[in-house]
Design an enzyme around this catalytic site. Structure first.
Site, PDB file in Angstrom:
ATOM      1  N   HIS A 121       0.818  -1.215   0.000  1.00 15.14           N
ATOM      2  CA  HIS A 121       0.000   0.000   0.000  1.00 15.14           C
ATOM      3  C   HIS A 121       0.855   1.269   0.000  1.00 15.14           C
ATOM      4  O   HIS A 121       0.350   2.354   0.266  1.00 15.14           O
ATOM      5  CB  HIS A 121      -0.975   0.014   1.193  1.00 15.14           C
ATOM      6  CG  HIS A 121      -2.111  -0.950   1.024  1.00 15.14           C
ATOM      7  ND1 HIS A 121      -2.981  -1.281   2.040  1.00 15.14           N
ATOM      8  CD2 HIS A 121      -2.537  -1.641  -0.063  1.00 15.14           C
ATOM      9  CE1 HIS A 121      -3.886  -2.152   1.601  1.00 15.14           C
ATOM     10  NE2 HIS A 121      -3.636  -2.389   0.328  1.00 15.14           N
ATOM     11  N   CYS A 149       6.858  19.634  -6.557  1.00 15.02           N
ATOM     12  CA  CYS A 149       7.963  18.867  -7.131  1.00 15.02           C
ATOM     13  C   CYS A 149       9.131  19.789  -7.479  1.00 15.02           C
ATOM     14  O   CYS A 149       8.931  20.847  -8.082  1.00 15.02           O
ATOM     15  CB  CYS A 149       7.439  18.173  -8.392  1.00 15.02           C
ATOM     16  SG  CYS A 149       8.689  17.315  -9.324  1.00 15.02           S
ATOM     17  N   CYS A 152       9.461  19.839 -11.590  1.00 16.06           N
ATOM     18  CA  CYS A 152       8.501  20.460 -12.527  1.00 16.06           C
ATOM     19  C   CYS A 152       7.509  21.383 -11.838  1.00 16.06           C
ATOM     20  O   CYS A 152       6.662  21.978 -12.501  1.00 16.06           O
ATOM     21  CB  CYS A 152       7.760  19.369 -13.305  1.00 16.06           C
ATOM     22  SG  CYS A 152       6.487  18.560 -12.333  1.00 16.06           S
TER      23      CYS A 152
HETATM   24  C1  BJW Z   1      -4.276  -6.160  16.590  1.00 15.43           C
HETATM   25  C2  BJW Z   1      -3.677  -5.398  17.592  1.00 15.43           C
HETATM   26  C3  BJW Z   1      -2.612  -5.983  18.285  1.00 15.43           C
HETATM   27  C4  BJW Z   1      -5.268  -4.226  16.735  1.00 15.43           C
HETATM   28  N1  BJW Z   1      -2.211  -7.203  17.958  1.00 15.43           N
HETATM   29  N2  BJW Z   1      -3.872  -7.385  16.304  1.00 15.43           N
HETATM   30  C5  BJW Z   1     -16.451  -4.291  -2.630  1.00 15.43           C
HETATM   31  C6  BJW Z   1     -16.009  -5.582  -2.435  1.00 15.43           C
HETATM   32  C7  BJW Z   1     -14.662  -5.912  -2.533  1.00 15.43           C
HETATM   33  C8  BJW Z   1     -13.729  -4.936  -2.826  1.00 15.43           C
HETATM   34  C9  BJW Z   1     -14.165  -3.651  -3.009  1.00 15.43           C
HETATM   35  C10 BJW Z   1     -15.506  -3.335  -2.921  1.00 15.43           C
HETATM   36  N3  BJW Z   1     -15.622  -2.008  -3.147  1.00 15.43           N
HETATM   37  C11 BJW Z   1     -14.395  -1.494  -3.362  1.00 15.43           C
HETATM   38  C12 BJW Z   1     -13.502  -2.488  -3.297  1.00 15.43           C
HETATM   39  C13 BJW Z   1     -12.040  -2.374  -3.463  1.00 15.43           C
HETATM   40  C14 BJW Z   1     -11.372  -1.761  -2.231  1.00 15.43           C
HETATM   41  C15 BJW Z   1     -11.766  -2.529  -0.977  1.00 15.43           C
HETATM   42  O1  BJW Z   1     -11.217  -3.573  -0.659  1.00 15.43           O
HETATM   43  N4  BJW Z   1     -12.718  -2.008  -0.209  1.00 15.43           N
HETATM   44  C16 BJW Z   1     -13.235  -2.711   0.957  1.00 15.43           C
HETATM   45  C17 BJW Z   1     -13.079  -1.821   2.203  1.00 15.43           C
HETATM   46  C18 BJW Z   1     -14.665  -3.070   0.675  1.00 15.43           C
HETATM   47  N5  BJW Z   1      -9.951  -1.886  -2.473  1.00 15.43           N
HETATM   48  C19 BJW Z   1      -9.294  -1.002  -3.201  1.00 15.43           C
HETATM   49  O2  BJW Z   1      -9.823   0.009  -3.643  1.00 15.43           O
HETATM   50  C20 BJW Z   1      -7.845  -1.324  -3.484  1.00 15.43           C
HETATM   51  N6  BJW Z   1      -7.591  -1.213  -4.876  1.00 15.43           N
HETATM   52  C21 BJW Z   1      -8.183  -2.024  -5.751  1.00 15.43           C
HETATM   53  O3  BJW Z   1      -8.947  -2.896  -5.409  1.00 15.43           O
HETATM   54  O4  BJW Z   1      -7.829  -1.758  -7.062  1.00 15.43           O
HETATM   55  C22 BJW Z   1      -8.605  -2.398  -8.073  1.00 15.43           C
HETATM   56  C23 BJW Z   1      -9.836  -1.552  -8.287  1.00 15.43           C
HETATM   57  C24 BJW Z   1      -9.676  -0.320  -8.826  1.00 15.43           C
HETATM   58  C25 BJW Z   1     -10.831   0.459  -9.062  1.00 15.43           C
HETATM   59  C26 BJW Z   1     -12.089  -0.002  -8.652  1.00 15.43           C
HETATM   60  C27 BJW Z   1     -12.199  -1.252  -8.039  1.00 15.43           C
HETATM   61  C28 BJW Z   1     -11.056  -2.039  -7.876  1.00 15.43           C
HETATM   62  C29 BJW Z   1      -6.933  -0.332  -2.780  1.00 15.43           C
HETATM   63  C30 BJW Z   1      -7.028  -0.423  -1.310  1.00 15.43           C
HETATM   64  C31 BJW Z   1      -6.169   0.645  -0.662  1.00 15.43           C
HETATM   65  C32 BJW Z   1      -6.330   0.683   0.845  1.00 15.43           C
HETATM   66  N7  BJW Z   1      -5.715   1.865   1.323  1.00 15.43           N
HETATM   67  C33 BJW Z   1      -5.596   2.064   2.749  1.00 15.43           C
HETATM   68  C34 BJW Z   1      -4.945   3.438   2.981  1.00 15.43           C
HETATM   69  C35 BJW Z   1      -3.461   3.363   2.636  1.00 15.43           C
HETATM   70  C36 BJW Z   1      -2.753   4.651   2.858  1.00 15.43           C
HETATM   71  C37 BJW Z   1      -2.795   5.106   4.277  1.00 15.43           C
HETATM   72  O5  BJW Z   1      -2.401   4.384   5.218  1.00 15.43           O
HETATM   73  O6  BJW Z   1      -3.214   6.226   4.483  1.00 15.43           O
HETATM   74  O7  BJW Z   1      -4.795   1.037   3.334  1.00 15.43           O
HETATM   75  S1  BJW Z   1      -7.141   1.928   3.624  1.00 15.43           S
HETATM   76  C38 BJW Z   1      -6.481   1.128   5.040  1.00 15.43           C
HETATM   77  O8  BJW Z   1      -7.007  -0.220   5.129  1.00 15.43           O
HETATM   78  C39 BJW Z   1      -4.982   0.986   4.768  1.00 15.43           C
HETATM   79  C40 BJW Z   1      -4.706  -0.398   5.290  1.00 15.43           C
HETATM   80  O9  BJW Z   1      -3.509  -0.895   4.738  1.00 15.43           O
HETATM   81  C41 BJW Z   1      -5.941  -1.158   4.892  1.00 15.43           C
HETATM   82  C42 BJW Z   1      -6.169  -2.422   5.672  1.00 15.43           C
HETATM   83  O10 BJW Z   1      -6.401  -2.151   7.008  1.00 15.43           O
HETATM   84  P1  BJW Z   1      -5.778  -3.096   8.137  1.00 15.43           P
HETATM   85  O11 BJW Z   1      -4.307  -3.039   8.085  1.00 15.43           O
HETATM   86  O12 BJW Z   1      -6.398  -4.428   8.058  1.00 15.43           O
HETATM   87  O13 BJW Z   1      -6.202  -2.302   9.466  1.00 15.43           O
HETATM   88  P2  BJW Z   1      -7.581  -2.362  10.282  1.00 15.43           P
HETATM   89  O14 BJW Z   1      -7.619  -1.156  11.135  1.00 15.43           O
HETATM   90  O15 BJW Z   1      -8.723  -2.600   9.401  1.00 15.43           O
HETATM   91  O16 BJW Z   1      -7.435  -3.660  11.200  1.00 15.43           O
HETATM   92  C43 BJW Z   1      -6.525  -3.727  12.268  1.00 15.43           C
HETATM   93  C44 BJW Z   1      -6.627  -5.102  12.859  1.00 15.43           C
HETATM   94  O17 BJW Z   1      -5.613  -5.238  13.843  1.00 15.43           O
HETATM   95  C45 BJW Z   1      -7.962  -5.368  13.552  1.00 15.43           C
HETATM   96  O18 BJW Z   1      -8.456  -6.621  13.130  1.00 15.43           O
HETATM   97  C46 BJW Z   1      -7.592  -5.411  15.054  1.00 15.43           C
HETATM   98  O19 BJW Z   1      -8.363  -6.353  15.779  1.00 15.43           O
HETATM   99  C47 BJW Z   1      -6.153  -5.848  14.981  1.00 15.43           C
HETATM  100  N8  BJW Z   1      -5.321  -5.413  16.103  1.00 15.43           N
HETATM  101  N9  BJW Z   1      -4.375  -4.198  17.696  1.00 15.43           N
HETATM  102  C48 BJW Z   1      -2.894  -7.886  16.994  1.00 15.43           C
HETATM  103  N10 BJW Z   1      -1.994  -5.306  19.306  1.00 15.43           N
HETATM  104 ZN    ZN Z   2       7.224  16.730 -11.119  1.00 18.57          ZN
END
Ligand code: BJW
Ligand code: ZN
Length: 247
Positions: A121, A149, A152
């Site tokens: 990501h 930038c 540019c």
């Molecule tokens: C602990 C703990 C401890 C806490 N010990 N555990 C419908 C169905 C399916 C897919 C889609 C849909 N509609 C849209 C989509 C696609 C979409 C998606 O998946 N959406 C879903 C939410 C429905 N995905 C995308 O858009 C991706 N691109 C893509 O699919 O491209 C193709 C496409 C293009 C055009 C149209 C359609 C498709 C891109 C996804 C990008 C995600 N970006 C982010 C932000 C990144 C930048 C930033 O950080 O600012 O990434 S969002 C955010 O979520 C971030 C994370 O990497 C990501 C995942 O979150 P994560 O890491 O799982 O965190 P949490 O908070 O959710 O969970 C934490 C966990 O830790 C919890 O379970 C706690 O219990 C646990 N925990 N303390 C152990 N101590």
């Molecule tokens: Zn540039």
């Protein structure tokens, strides 16, 4: 106790494994003081994803988006990797076929010393020009609300993957390859709702790997994996890698 048995089971699997893949999410950095996205104290409780983490949001209000990322850069610059990050560094030293796929943009795995890391990501410490697409490392804290930038003059954006954007093709392919070829996968601190990252665990399982999840709570994937260990990664991961033999 069941949990101890599960830890033993994972340790035995790790001992035998040649190829180990790990998928991490925000939960692994929670004990360092980095907020997760979902759940009670998650970032998305306070802010809307559509205001901050989509290309449309950046077009509409780059000041707000940069304010958000500057806040996170500041926060992350002032925290340290925790025992969970370090346990993965130890595991990598024991397993030549080790690969770490992270959804996190905080850079804490690399700061801890992990080498073979795929930041699927993106990275908070890299910026990309919206005009000439030049990518550069930038650890300045903090950047102006509208950084430009040097080449540019175009508007810079954080080099992270927002909703609706495609992941880097090569990184994603390497992550899929790792999932499909590993003997053991550890899935740590991810809610497993964001695609395509979430499906990597199921791909590993479908390809025959032993897949263990470590999370504070059960997730949508729990019923489909081999083990779910409920508890903090900073406590559980060190117990798993501590006595893994290097033979
Ligand atoms: C602990 C703990 C401890 C806490 N010990 N555990 C419908 C169905 C399916 C897919 C889609 C849909 N509609 C849209 C989509 C696609 C979409 C998606 O998946 N959406 C879903 C939410 C429905 N995905 C995308 O858009 C991706 N691109 C893509 O699919 O491209 C193709 C496409 C293009 C055009 C149209 C359609 C498709 C891109 C996804 C990008 C995600 N970006 C982010 C932000 C990144 C930048 C930033 O950080 O600012 O990434 S969002 C955010 O979520 C971030 C994370 O990497 C990501 C995942 O979150 P994560 O890491 O799982 O965190 P949490 O908070 O959710 O969970 C934490 C966990 O830790 C919890 O379970 C706690 O219990 C646990 N925990 N303390 C152990 N101590
Ligand atoms: Zn540039």
């Amino acid at each position: 106790m069941n949990r101890n048995k599960d830890i033993q089971r994972i340790r035995r699997r790790l001992e035998k494994a040649e190829k180990v893949a790990v998928l991490t999410g925000a939960g692994i950095s929670a004990e360092s003081g980095v907020p997760t996205f979902r759940g009670q104290d998650g970032i998305w409780k306070q802010y809307r994803t559509t205001d901050l983490a989509t290309p449309r949001a950046f077009e509409r209000n780059p000041w707000l988006v940069w304010e958000f990322y500057n806040w996170r850069r500041q926060l992350i610059a002032n925290v340290q990797p925790n025992p969970a990050h370090y346990a993965l560094v130890t595991l990598e030293k024991q397993k030549p076929g080790f690969i770490l796929v992270t959804q996190n943009v905080d850079g804490l795995h690399t700061r801890a010393g992990s080498k073979n890391v795929l930041e699927i990501h993106g990275c908070l410490w890299e910026v990309r020009c919206t005009r000439c697409h030049t990518l550069s490392r930038n650890e300045k804290i903090e950047l102006p609300d509208l950084p430009t930038c040097e080449r540019c003059g175009g508007l810079l954006r954080p080099h992270v993957v927002w909703f609706g954007e495609s992941l880097d093709y090569q990184l994603l392919n390497a992550a899929i390859e790792a999932a499909q070829s590993c003997d053991v996968m550890l899935v740590v601190g991810t809610s497993a709702v964001v695609q395509p990252a979430a499906s990597l665990a199921l791909q590993a399982k479908a390809a025959g790997a032993f897949v263990a999840e470590i999370n504070l709570e059960r997730t949508v994937h729990s019923g489909h994996l081999d083990v779910t260990l409920v508890g903090p990664a900073g406590k559980l991961l060190p117990q798993m890698v501590q006595v893994v033999s290097t033979q």
